[in-house]
Write an enzyme that holds these catalytic residues in place. Structure first.
Site, PDB file in Angstrom:
ATOM      1  N   GLY A 369     -12.092-140.088  34.471  1.00 35.16           N
ATOM      2  CA  GLY A 369     -11.402-140.610  33.302  1.00 35.16           C
ATOM      3  C   GLY A 369     -10.055-139.947  33.132  1.00 35.16           C
ATOM      4  O   GLY A 369      -9.708-138.966  33.806  1.00 35.16           O
ATOM      5  N   PRO A 371      -6.929-137.816  31.380  1.00 33.13           N
ATOM      6  CA  PRO A 371      -6.948-136.490  30.741  1.00 33.13           C
ATOM      7  C   PRO A 371      -7.217-136.587  29.249  1.00 33.13           C
ATOM      8  O   PRO A 371      -6.713-137.494  28.569  1.00 33.13           O
ATOM      9  CB  PRO A 371      -5.527-135.954  31.022  1.00 33.13           C
ATOM     10  CG  PRO A 371      -5.048-136.712  32.209  1.00 33.13           C
ATOM     11  CD  PRO A 371      -5.674-138.074  32.104  1.00 33.13           C
ATOM     12  N   GLY A 372      -8.039-135.661  28.747  1.00 31.71           N
ATOM     13  CA  GLY A 372      -8.273-135.583  27.319  1.00 31.71           C
ATOM     14  C   GLY A 372      -9.418-136.408  26.793  1.00 31.71           C
ATOM     15  O   GLY A 372      -9.613-136.470  25.574  1.00 31.71           O
ATOM     16  N   GLY A 374     -12.578-135.747  27.322  1.00 30.46           N
ATOM     17  CA  GLY A 374     -13.732-134.903  27.031  1.00 30.46           C
ATOM     18  C   GLY A 374     -14.652-134.662  28.203  1.00 30.46           C
ATOM     19  O   GLY A 374     -15.843-134.435  28.002  1.00 30.46           O
ATOM     20  N   LYS A 375     -14.133-134.666  29.440  1.00 36.09           N
ATOM     21  CA  LYS A 375     -14.993-134.498  30.603  1.00 36.09           C
ATOM     22  C   LYS A 375     -15.560-133.077  30.665  1.00 36.09           C
ATOM     23  O   LYS A 375     -16.760-132.886  30.850  1.00 36.09           O
ATOM     24  CB  LYS A 375     -14.206-134.828  31.877  1.00 36.09           C
ATOM     25  CG  LYS A 375     -13.668-136.239  31.935  1.00 36.09           C
ATOM     26  CD  LYS A 375     -13.010-136.534  33.261  1.00 36.09           C
ATOM     27  CE  LYS A 375     -11.730-135.748  33.460  1.00 36.09           C
ATOM     28  NZ  LYS A 375     -10.675-136.113  32.497  1.00 36.09           N
ATOM     29  N   THR A 376     -14.692-132.085  30.524  1.00 34.93           N
ATOM     30  CA  THR A 376     -15.151-130.692  30.622  1.00 34.93           C
ATOM     31  C   THR A 376     -16.056-130.323  29.457  1.00 34.93           C
ATOM     32  O   THR A 376     -17.112-129.694  29.639  1.00 34.93           O
ATOM     33  CB  THR A 376     -13.942-129.749  30.685  1.00 34.93           C
ATOM     34  OG1 THR A 376     -13.089-130.140  31.767  1.00 34.93           O
ATOM     35  CG2 THR A 376     -14.392-128.317  30.891  1.00 34.93           C
ATOM     36  N   SER A 694      -3.900-159.379  37.351  1.00 37.19           N
ATOM     37  CA  SER A 694      -4.423-159.974  36.116  1.00 37.19           C
ATOM     38  C   SER A 694      -3.380-160.758  35.335  1.00 37.19           C
ATOM     39  O   SER A 694      -3.731-161.480  34.402  1.00 37.19           O
ATOM     40  CB  SER A 694      -5.006-158.882  35.224  1.00 37.19           C
ATOM     41  OG  SER A 694      -4.020-157.941  34.875  1.00 37.19           O
ATOM     42  N   LYS A 737      -7.792-154.532  26.940  1.00 38.86           N
ATOM     43  CA  LYS A 737      -6.805-155.607  26.791  1.00 38.86           C
ATOM     44  C   LYS A 737      -7.021-156.390  25.490  1.00 38.86           C
ATOM     45  O   LYS A 737      -6.076-156.699  24.764  1.00 38.86           O
ATOM     46  CB  LYS A 737      -6.891-156.545  28.001  1.00 38.86           C
ATOM     47  CG  LYS A 737      -6.470-155.895  29.312  1.00 38.86           C
ATOM     48  CD  LYS A 737      -6.656-156.846  30.483  1.00 38.86           C
ATOM     49  CE  LYS A 737      -6.243-156.191  31.801  1.00 38.86           C
ATOM     50  NZ  LYS A 737      -6.439-157.087  32.963  1.00 38.86           N
TER      51      LYS A 737
END
Length: 797
Positions: A369, A371-372, A374-376, A694, A737
């Site tokens: 995902g 940055p920011g 919330g992965k860590t 798209s 979108k």
């Protein structure tokens, strides 16, 4: 009453060999008797004992034949081998266990013709086989070669007696020699019977020579192994004496007590570390080296450091998993808003582990995902939910393979890799281990760290992970590895195949509001000392901060802007000024200044040659208007707006569709219109690179609007890939979108039919506020997006 028939020999004229003879038959399970040789054997069956007794009452001659199946009680022509031996019984001894030991001497070979009787003893009819005693020159040479090889066997073997070689030397005939050596060798019963059945003496002798060559090879290898073992024993004894001398010298120097105390402490620590057997032996060997080494040697510090690493690594210490699924769900919800797919995957893992703890392998998850998002922090929450320890290694910028696998001990200052360093810091064999930024791993002349990670992140291999420094297998199979990445493209395919990829999409506006209200605002108020001041943020203010002061997929900048407001309020309080009770939309300009970002909005009126598309960005989604204008020229297609190759191809496909369907679409173009007209397609925000298929139907709609002079409805946005036949193909990022279109004031959204299932992911309020049209052909798009011909004419007038 059973009558006992007597055996009879048919009388033949003098000098003529008998064709058949009748003899008592002794069937043997595992014994083979050779002609001219003395052979003892045991008789256990009652009828076999009666057979021996019958022979002793006559001329002491019997026929000894081997059974094909040792366990079969049946005695017949089929159950016995066809070739046996005529033997003369020399002595019979009764044994304490009831069996009879018979000493016999073989006479000649016999061929079994038939079994005459089986009760009360065995009697058979046989054909004697006479053997030629003639020797030619090749046979004489073969006999000498066999004798030489047999002599070598006797010298190398501990079981072959010297008398056997003496007996072989006195065998003057080739068949006799073959039988003598065959009986002396340790052969299987089947091989002994095979020799007995070879009737040609020269052929039998050649077979014995082959067996001797094989036996010689085995004996030579055994002798070599014995010699090596003897040398090792002598070396060990020599080392023992040297060590004892070193100990005596150390006693004289006064170093013995300190050294022995340290050695004993190391041995106790190794015993208490719970190491596997292989590792414990390695550690004990290093301790012995340390004990035998002079204390001033530079190698001593290397060995001590190595032993410290072995002792301090967790080998058997583990934390028990807390598999309370309800509690884990509360922990995950308390720490993170949204991310339902990730939470569901973790709870599924816990449920399966609760039911099949011994069979389940820990998953190798990969959170992907922007940055920011919330992965860590999500990894920390997983460790908290499971009750495990959490450790983290950042892989960003690593270019040396030794960072993963460690350095070999031959290098000065060598250490284990980061994996084992972190495992020592964790102190347990089953932590939650996060490998952060796996897509930032590099590669240069020092190796490829990504390839070194293949063993770490493979459940089939990591139960015996080998670090170059330790050089012993370490079990990583109980570790729950979690990797993170912003993009999967830089990750090598082999490593990507080992990962269970879980995508964390950017937060939508509603999710950012909930995260700010539940997590960010309380956190910033606490950090700035305003928790007790009653400062509140209105929903409109938080929405305006997320919309006009940040543009991101995560919430880091949103937290920074909230922190900036808290700092300004904290200054007011510190200066003795009254604290504002609420932060509203109107007061944001006072705290944060003018708006930093502006989102796209719907057109104010229907326009010719302007269609509203949508795009997915790192910050979520945004509207993407497409403008088309026609000019006199030479039929050139001009594409501007920093369009990528795929987007350029979509524009060309839209132009080809319009040209091929000009008459069907009622464009009314005559002559060489396309050869004399330049088409310019522009996508605004030219400083931002754009790509992807798209926008295909959007560019085709804007082009056909410009050609037909029919305006495009301003309240319609669309997305979809176009083909030359006018089909509308599915695209990705539909949720972002549609939310961008809703934010821009669009009320009707055109999407591919195959994307209709993605509408379930939308918030309920968005589904209620917008109308969605699923299309499969370009004609349906034009019917929905373009103003009708009559209305267009009215607008033109």
């Amino acid at each position: 009453m059973v009558t006992t028939p007597r055996r009879r020999n048919r009388r033949r004229p003098a000098g003529a060999a008998p064709e058949f003879i009748e003899l008592p038959l002794v069937p043997r399970r595992r014994a083979v008797v050779y002609p001219r040789l003395i052979a003892p054997f045991l008789v256990g069956r009652i009828r076999s004992a009666r057979t021996i007794e019958e022979a002793m009452m006559g001329d002491n001659r019997v026929a000894v034949f081997l059974q094909r199946d040792p366990e079969s009680p049946e005695v017949s022509v089929e159950s016995l081998h066809s070739i046996g031996t005529e033997a003369i019984i020399g002595r019979v001894l009764k044994m304490p266990d009831g069996s009879t030991q018979v000493w016999s001497q073989g006479q000649r070979r016999l061929r079994l013709v038939e079994v005459i009787q089986t009760e009360p003893y065995y009697l058979g009819r046989f054909q004697p086989i006479e053997e030629s005693a003639e020797k030619d020159v090749p046979t004489e040479a073969l006999m000498r070669a066999v004798l030489v090889e047999f002599e070598r066997c006797v010298k190398l073997s501990r079981t072959l007696p010297d008398d056997g070689y003496v007996a072989a030397m006195n065998a003057s005939e080739p068949g006799w020699l073959a039988d003598t050596i065959g009986s002396a060798l340790e052969l299987d019963v089947a091989v002994r019977q095979e020799l007995l059945e070879i009737l040609d003496p020269a052929e039998r002798l050649e077979r014995v020579r082959q067996l001797l060559v094989k036996e010689l090879n085995v004996l030579e290898i055994q002798t070599k192994i014995h010699t090596q073992v003897q040398e090792e024993v002598e070396k060990s004894q020599r080392e023992f004496l040297l060590r004892e001398q070193i100990k005596a010298i150390q006693r004289e120097l006064g170093d013995t007590d300190l050294l022995m105390r340290e050695i004993n402490e190391l041995k106790e620590k190794v015993a208490a570390a719970g190491m596997p057997e292989v590792v414990a032996k390695k550690a004990e060997g290093e301790i012995e080296r340390l004990q035998a080494m002079p204390q001033m040697s530079p190698e001593v510090s290397v060995i001590r450091t190595y032993l410290d690493w072995l002792i301090t690594l967790p080998w058997s210490v583990r934390t028990e998993d807390d598999l309370d699924i309800a509690r884990a769900a509360k922990v995950l919800d308390a720490n993170h808003y949204g991310l339902e797919r990730v939470k569901e995957r973790i709870l599924e893992y816990m449920a399966v582990r609760r039911l099949a703890a011994d069979k389940l392998r820990s998953p190798i998850l990969c959170f992907v995902g922007a940055p920011g998002v919330g992965k860590t922090s999500l990894g920390r929450s997983i460790a908290q939910a499971l009750g495990r320890k959490f450790v983290r290694v950042s892989l960003g910028g690593i270019r040396d393979e030794a960072e993963i696998r460690g350095h070999r001990r031959t290098y000065v200052g060598a250490l284990p890799g980061r994996v084992l360093q972190t495992m020592r810091a964790a102190g347990t064999v089953n932590p939650v281990f996060m490998l952060d930024e796996i897509d930032k791993v590099g590669m240069d002349f020092r190796g490829d760290p990504s390839s070194a990670l293949l063993e770490v992140l493979d459940p089939e291999q990591n139960n015996g992970f080998s670090d170059h420094y330790l050089d012993v297998p370490y079990d990583l199979s109980q570790v729950m590895f979690i990797t993170t990445a912003n993009y999967m493209d830089p990750v090598i395919p082999a490593l990507r195949d080992r990962l269970e990829v879980v995508e964390l999409p950017g937060y939508i506006e509603e999710e950012k509001l909930q995260i700010a209200r539940r997590f960010l605002v309380p956190k910033q108020l606490e950090e700035h000392g305003l928790a007790e001041r009653g400062l509140r943020f209105s929903t409109g203010a938080l929405r305006e901060i997320a919309r006009s002061y940040t543009r991101e997929a995560g919430v880091r900048n949103l937290e920074r802007e909230i922190g900036a407001i808290c700092r300004k309020v904290a200054r007011q309080v510190a200066e003795g000024k009254p604290s504002p009770g609420h932060v509203t939309t109107q007061s944001l300009t006072h705290y944060l200044g003018q708006h930093k970002f502006f989102w796209g909005a719907a057109e104010e009126q229907d326009e010719v040659g302007v269609a509203m598309g949508v795009a997915r960005t790192e910050a979520g989604g945004d509207v993407l208007p497409v403008e088309v204008t026609l000019m006199e020229g030479k039929g050139v297609l001009i594409l501007t707006g920093q369009l990528g190759d795929v987007m350029r191809e979509s524009a060309q496909a839209g132009v080809s569709y319009a040209r091929s369907r000009a008459s069907d679409l009622g464009l009314g173009l005559r002559g060489k219109f396309f050869e004399e007209t330049d088409i310019h397609i522009h996508v605004p925000a030219g400083a931002v690179p754009k790509d992807g298929p798209s926008a295909g139907i959007t560019m085709a709609t804007a082009l056909i609007s410009a050609l037909s002079r029919r305006p495009v409805r301003r309240d319609v946005a669309m997305t979809g890939e176009i083909t030359l036949r006018g089909r509308v193909l599915p695209v990705g990022g539909l949720k972002e979108k549609i939310l961008a279109a809703h934010r821009a004031g669009i009320t009707e959204f055109v999407l591919p039919k195959k994307n209709e299932k993605d509408l379930e992911e939308l918030p309920a309020n968005v589904r209620r506020a917008m109308h969605f049209a699923a299309v499969g052909e370009m004609g349906e798009v034009l019917e929905l997006a373009l103003v009708s011909q009559a209305t267009a004419s009215l607008v033109a007038v």
